[in-house]
Design a protein around this motif. Sequence first.
Motif, PDB file in Angstrom:
ATOM      1  N   ARG A 132       0.808  -1.213   0.000  1.00  0.00           N
ATOM      2  CA  ARG A 132       0.000   0.000   0.000  1.00  0.00           C
ATOM      3  C   ARG A 132       0.847   1.272   0.000  1.00  0.00           C
ATOM      4  NH1 ARG A 132      -5.317  -1.168   1.458  1.00  0.00           N
ATOM      5  NH2 ARG A 132      -5.635  -3.150   2.546  1.00  0.00           N
ATOM      6  N   VAL A 133       2.077   1.164   0.453  1.00  0.00           N
ATOM      7  CA  VAL A 133       2.979   2.313   0.563  1.00  0.00           C
ATOM      8  C   VAL A 133       4.317   1.920  -0.041  1.00  0.00           C
ATOM      9  CG1 VAL A 133       1.852   3.247   2.621  1.00  0.00           C
ATOM     10  CG2 VAL A 133       3.725   1.603   2.876  1.00  0.00           C
ATOM     11  N   SER A 134       5.256   2.861  -0.095  1.00  0.00           N
ATOM     12  CA  SER A 134       6.575   2.528  -0.635  1.00  0.00           C
ATOM     13  C   SER A 134       7.285   1.539   0.286  1.00  0.00           C
ATOM     14  CB  SER A 134       7.418   3.801  -0.771  1.00  0.00           C
ATOM     15  OG  SER A 134       7.787   4.290   0.510  1.00  0.00           O
ATOM     16  N   GLU A 193      -6.537   2.580  -6.839  1.00  0.00           N
ATOM     17  CA  GLU A 193      -5.459   2.241  -5.909  1.00  0.00           C
ATOM     18  C   GLU A 193      -4.146   2.814  -6.440  1.00  0.00           C
ATOM     19  OE1 GLU A 193      -5.265   0.991  -3.040  1.00  0.00           O
ATOM     20  OE2 GLU A 193      -7.190   0.064  -2.636  1.00  0.00           O
ATOM     21  N   ALA A 195      -1.795   4.443  -4.915  1.00  0.00           N
ATOM     22  CA  ALA A 195      -0.645   4.175  -4.061  1.00  0.00           C
ATOM     23  C   ALA A 195      -0.064   2.793  -4.331  1.00  0.00           C
ATOM     24  CB  ALA A 195      -1.033   4.309  -2.588  1.00  0.00           C
ATOM     25  N   ALA A 199       3.658   2.170  -5.845  1.00  0.00           N
ATOM     26  CA  ALA A 199       4.652   1.368  -5.134  1.00  0.00           C
ATOM     27  C   ALA A 199       5.148   0.218  -5.996  1.00  0.00           C
ATOM     28  CB  ALA A 199       4.065   0.833  -3.831  1.00  0.00           C
ATOM     29  N   THR A 226       7.264   7.550  -5.248  1.00  0.00           N
ATOM     30  CA  THR A 226       7.310   7.426  -3.782  1.00  0.00           C
ATOM     31  C   THR A 226       6.332   8.380  -3.140  1.00  0.00           C
ATOM     32  OG1 THR A 226       9.639   6.745  -3.830  1.00  0.00           O
ATOM     33  CG2 THR A 226       8.809   7.602  -1.749  1.00  0.00           C
ATOM     34  N   ARG A 227       6.220   9.594  -3.654  1.00  0.00           N
ATOM     35  CA  ARG A 227       5.255  10.547  -3.101  1.00  0.00           C
ATOM     36  C   ARG A 227       3.825  10.034  -3.264  1.00  0.00           C
ATOM     37  NH1 ARG A 227       7.044  16.639  -5.023  1.00  0.00           N
ATOM     38  NH2 ARG A 227       9.172  16.635  -4.161  1.00  0.00           N
ATOM     39  N   LEU A 228       3.530   9.448  -4.432  1.00  0.00           N
ATOM     40  CA  LEU A 228       2.177   8.912  -4.654  1.00  0.00           C
ATOM     41  C   LEU A 228       1.914   7.718  -3.742  1.00  0.00           C
ATOM     42  CD1 LEU A 228       2.022   9.083  -8.548  1.00  0.00           C
ATOM     43  CD2 LEU A 228       0.629  10.411  -6.958  1.00  0.00           C
ATOM     44  N   ALA A 229       2.938   6.864  -3.578  1.00  0.00           N
ATOM     45  CA  ALA A 229       2.750   5.662  -2.743  1.00  0.00           C
ATOM     46  C   ALA A 229       2.562   6.025  -1.278  1.00  0.00           C
ATOM     47  CB  ALA A 229       3.956   4.738  -2.904  1.00  0.00           C
ATOM     48  N   ASP A 230       3.220   7.083  -0.837  1.00  0.00           N
ATOM     49  CA  ASP A 230       3.207   7.418   0.593  1.00  0.00           C
ATOM     50  C   ASP A 230       2.284   8.565   0.937  1.00  0.00           C
ATOM     51  OD1 ASP A 230       5.049   5.445   0.868  1.00  0.00           O
ATOM     52  OD2 ASP A 230       6.791   6.761   1.036  1.00  0.00           O
ATOM     53  N   ARG A 231       1.436   8.969   0.012  1.00  0.00           N
ATOM     54  CA  ARG A 231       0.518  10.068   0.311  1.00  0.00           C
ATOM     55  C   ARG A 231      -0.429   9.656   1.418  1.00  0.00           C
ATOM     56  NH1 ARG A 231      -2.463   7.093  -3.037  1.00  0.00           N
ATOM     57  NH2 ARG A 231      -4.705   7.472  -3.248  1.00  0.00           N
TER      58      ARG A 231
END
Length: 232
Positions: A132-134, A193, A195, A199, A226-231
Motif C-alpha cells: 500500500r505504501v513505498s 489504488e 498508491a 509502489a 514514492t510521493r504517490l505511494a506514501d501520500r
Amino acid sequence: MDTRTRILHAAADLLARSPEADVSTRAVCEAAGVGAPVLYRQFGDKEGLLSAVVDFGFEQYLAGKRAAKPSTDPVRDLRDGWDNHISFALENPNFYRLMYSPGLSTPPDAAAEAHALLLAVLERCASAGRLRVSPTLAAQMVMPANAGVALLLITRPAIYSDADEVAARVREAIVTAVTTPDEPAGTAPPVGEVAVLAASLGALLRAQPESPLSGAETALLLEWLTRLADRR
C-alpha cells in the motif's frame, strides 16, 4: 582460533549468562585469557566490543535469513520474517536487548543488515502489487513494530504472558496496514489504488538493470512514485 574471535566467544558467553544484559571488559579479558591492552587494540573501547558482540551473536540469525529462498508469496515471507525475528529475540534476550540499547551510540552492523533484508522482502511485495505504501515507508513501520513487540515480550513477560498471541495479533495489524488483500493471480489492483500501483511501478523500476530513461529521469520518476505511494 585467533585472538579477536576468542574475545568475542568469551564476551558472547558472558553476555548470554548475564542477568543485566551487560559484561565488563575485565571479565571478558579474564575469560579470554588476554590483557586489557589487547582487547582495546581489537575493539577500541567497550562500546566497540559490545557492538561487535551483537554482530557476532546475530550472525547465525542473519545467515539463516540470507540463505532463505523466497517463496512465491512475498507477503507470507514478510509474516515468516516477523515470526523468526520474535523467535530469535525470545531465544537470545540479552543479545537482542543490547542490539537496541540506547547505550550504543553507533548501531551494530547487524541492525543495518536486518533492515536491508526486510526492505528486500518489501520490494518484492511492491513488485507483486501487494504493498500500500513505498517499501521504505513500509520498512519504517514494520521494523519498529517488530522490535517493539520483541523487546516488550523480553522485558515485561508478566504482562505479556501469551507471547505467541500478542506477536501474531500485532503482526496481522501491521501486515494489514502495509499490504493489500490477496487477489487471484492476474487480478489487477482495484481502480483508484494509485498508491499500490505507484509502489509496484517503483519497485519494478528499481529492479530493472537497464532503463530507457537517464539516471536523472529515473531518479525524478522514483521520487514522484514514492510521493504517490506514501501520500496520506
